[in-house]
Motif scaffolding. Structure first.
Motif, mmCIF file in Angstrom:
data_model
loop_
_atom_site.group_PDB
_atom_site.id
_atom_site.type_symbol
_atom_site.label_atom_id
_atom_site.label_comp_id
_atom_site.label_asym_id
_atom_site.label_seq_id
_atom_site.Cartn_x
_atom_site.Cartn_y
_atom_site.Cartn_z
ATOM 1 N N GLU A 133 0.818 -1.150 0.059
ATOM 2 C CA GLU A 133 0.088 -0.023 0.050
ATOM 3 C C GLU A 133 0.944 1.304 -0.134
ATOM 4 O O GLU A 133 1.882 1.264 0.930
ATOM 5 N N PRO A 134 0.599 2.213 -0.951
ATOM 6 C CA PRO A 134 1.477 3.247 -0.962
ATOM 7 C C PRO A 134 1.610 4.532 0.100
ATOM 8 O O PRO A 134 2.650 5.181 0.363
ATOM 9 N N LEU A 135 0.508 4.205 0.929
ATOM 10 C CA LEU A 135 0.275 5.498 2.200
ATOM 11 C C LEU A 135 0.860 4.530 3.527
ATOM 12 O O LEU A 135 0.787 5.026 4.558
ATOM 13 N N SER A 136 1.442 3.237 3.250
ATOM 14 C CA SER A 136 1.855 2.530 4.346
ATOM 15 C C SER A 136 3.312 2.605 4.809
ATOM 16 O O SER A 136 3.817 2.997 3.698
ATOM 17 N N ALA A 137 3.691 2.421 5.820
ATOM 18 C CA ALA A 137 5.322 2.342 6.076
ATOM 19 C C ALA A 137 6.134 1.264 5.305
ATOM 20 O O ALA A 137 7.318 1.618 5.015
ATOM 21 N N ASP A 138 5.225 0.315 4.802
ATOM 22 C CA ASP A 138 5.919 -0.605 3.879
ATOM 23 C C ASP A 138 6.436 -0.212 2.434
ATOM 24 O O ASP A 138 7.429 -0.640 2.005
ATOM 25 N N ASN A 140 8.443 2.578 0.954
ATOM 26 C CA ASN A 140 9.677 3.493 1.586
ATOM 27 C C ASN A 140 10.914 3.522 0.435
ATOM 28 O O ASN A 140 10.822 2.577 -0.780
ATOM 29 N N SER A 141 11.575 4.291 0.380
ATOM 30 C CA SER A 141 12.712 4.355 -0.493
ATOM 31 C C SER A 141 13.612 3.097 -0.511
ATOM 32 O O SER A 141 14.093 2.642 -1.679
ATOM 33 N N ASP A 142 13.900 2.532 0.632
ATOM 34 C CA ASP A 142 14.485 1.074 0.572
ATOM 35 C C ASP A 142 13.750 -0.012 -0.387
ATOM 36 O O ASP A 142 14.665 -0.474 -1.199
ATOM 37 N N TYR A 143 12.301 0.045 -0.090
ATOM 38 C CA TYR A 143 11.567 -0.936 -0.959
ATOM 39 C C TYR A 143 11.634 -0.661 -2.226
ATOM 40 O O TYR A 143 12.015 -1.360 -3.308
ATOM 41 N N LEU A 144 11.249 0.530 -2.675
ATOM 42 C CA LEU A 144 11.174 0.797 -4.195
ATOM 43 C C LEU A 144 12.461 0.908 -4.645
ATOM 44 O O LEU A 144 12.769 0.530 -5.851
ATOM 45 N N TYR A 145 13.821 1.472 -4.120
ATOM 46 C CA TYR A 145 14.997 1.425 -4.794
ATOM 47 C C TYR A 145 15.432 -0.017 -5.180
ATOM 48 O O TYR A 145 15.833 -0.157 -6.000
ATOM 49 N N ALA A 146 15.337 -0.577 -4.119
ATOM 50 C CA ALA A 146 15.439 -2.288 -4.566
ATOM 51 C C ALA A 146 14.768 -2.924 -5.664
ATOM 52 O O ALA A 146 15.306 -3.621 -6.328
ATOM 53 N N VAL A 200 9.151 8.744 -3.618
ATOM 54 C CA VAL A 200 8.299 7.985 -2.661
ATOM 55 C C VAL A 200 7.567 9.144 -2.011
ATOM 56 O O VAL A 200 6.359 8.968 -1.743
ATOM 57 N N VAL A 201 8.221 10.167 -1.474
ATOM 58 C CA VAL A 201 7.629 11.289 -0.944
ATOM 59 C C VAL A 201 6.291 11.775 -1.643
ATOM 60 O O VAL A 201 5.335 12.351 -1.182
#
Length: 270
Positions: A133-138, A140-146, A200-201
């Motif tokens: 979910e885009p508004l969740s803490a999951d 984040n930039s770590d996730y999307l960059y990976a 992400v922001v």
């Protein structure tokens, strides 16, 4: 098509009227939706109490304990809260009658939506492959960059992939990429970590603002209260191909990416 902000708006719109209310009756006038409505839907849900209203991706979940009524608005669907005395109009296909005398009324001219009895929770086949979910803490930039490091597709195509992140539809992808100054054509694996952080922001901000505004008013969508969304008045690029960029004055370009029309500023977005 109603996107995540519109679906979230619908959830929030009906929630005050249906939580802790018992389903007393379900009237199905037209069962031929995207998938045929279960002939036993009314029997299965009658007497059940709606405990909460949730959203997973673009699906609305009216939780009743061990089961949920899972609703998708499709291309043109909408929900209204109406009094039981209000006559059904054309394309009003399903009524969910509640113990407080209210009706959750489903209208869908194109009939691409769905009403599904779900006993599997997020393990349901329509939900189990959805991304974060885009508004969740999951998200984040770590996730999307990976994820980006493994993909050569355009960044716009990637963020619109519901297996990666849900609900970033065409409108919100374009607006988020503009806000983060990223060219929508740029290969995902060529974007720096710092710029991914900005993206992400931007996604979180754009979606939050759209929800606050009641969603973008596509021609077929209005909220549960019958009020259109007003986020369209804040569009910086979507639907503005050939117009001047509000930021620098450059003429906005309109192209097609993954079969979707895409508008961006060649000067602001690199």
């Amino acid at each position: 098509m109603p996107e995540l902000p519109e679906v979230e708006t619908s959830c929030r719109g009906i929630e005050p009227f249906c939580v802790d209310q018992q389903i007393t009756r379900i009237k199905v006038r037209q069962p031929k939706l995207r998938w045929p409505v279960d002939a036993d839907l009314a029997r299965k849900l009658k007497g059940k109490t709606i405990l909460k209203v949730e959203r997973r991706g673009k699906y609305m979940l009216l939780q009743t304990g061990r089961a949920a009524l899972m609703i998708h608005l499709g291309m043109s669907g909408s929900l209204r809260i109406v009094e039981s005395s209000v006559e059904a109009a054309k394309h009003d296909h399903i009524d969910v009658h509640l113990s407080n005398g209210k009706i959750i009324r489903y209208n869908d001219p194109r009939r691409f939506g769905s009403f599904i009895y779900n006993t599997e929770g997020n393990a349901h086949p329509l939900l189990n492959k959805l991304g974060v979910e885009p508004l969740s803490a999951d998200f984040n930039s770590d996730y999307l960059y990976a994820v980006c490091q493994q993909r050569k597709v355009s960044i716009k195509t990637l963020i619109m992939n519901s297996n990666i992140v849900v609900g970033v539809g065409n409108i919100y992808a374009q607006e988020s990429l503009f806000m983060s100054s990223i060219n929508p054509k740029k290969a995902a694996n060529k974007i720096s970590r710092k710029r991914i952080e900005s993206l992400v922001v931007a996604i979180k901000h754009v979606l939050a603002e759209a929800i606050k505004a009641g969603g973008s008013s596509l021609k077929d969508f209005t909220s549960a209260e019958g009020k259109p969304g007003y986020f369209q008045h804040a569009h910086q690029v979507y639907g503005r191909g050939g117009e001047a960029c509000n930021q620098c004055g450059t003429t906005l370009k309109q192209i097609v990416i993954s079969q979707r029309s895409t508008v961006y500023c060649g000067n602001c977005q690199r």
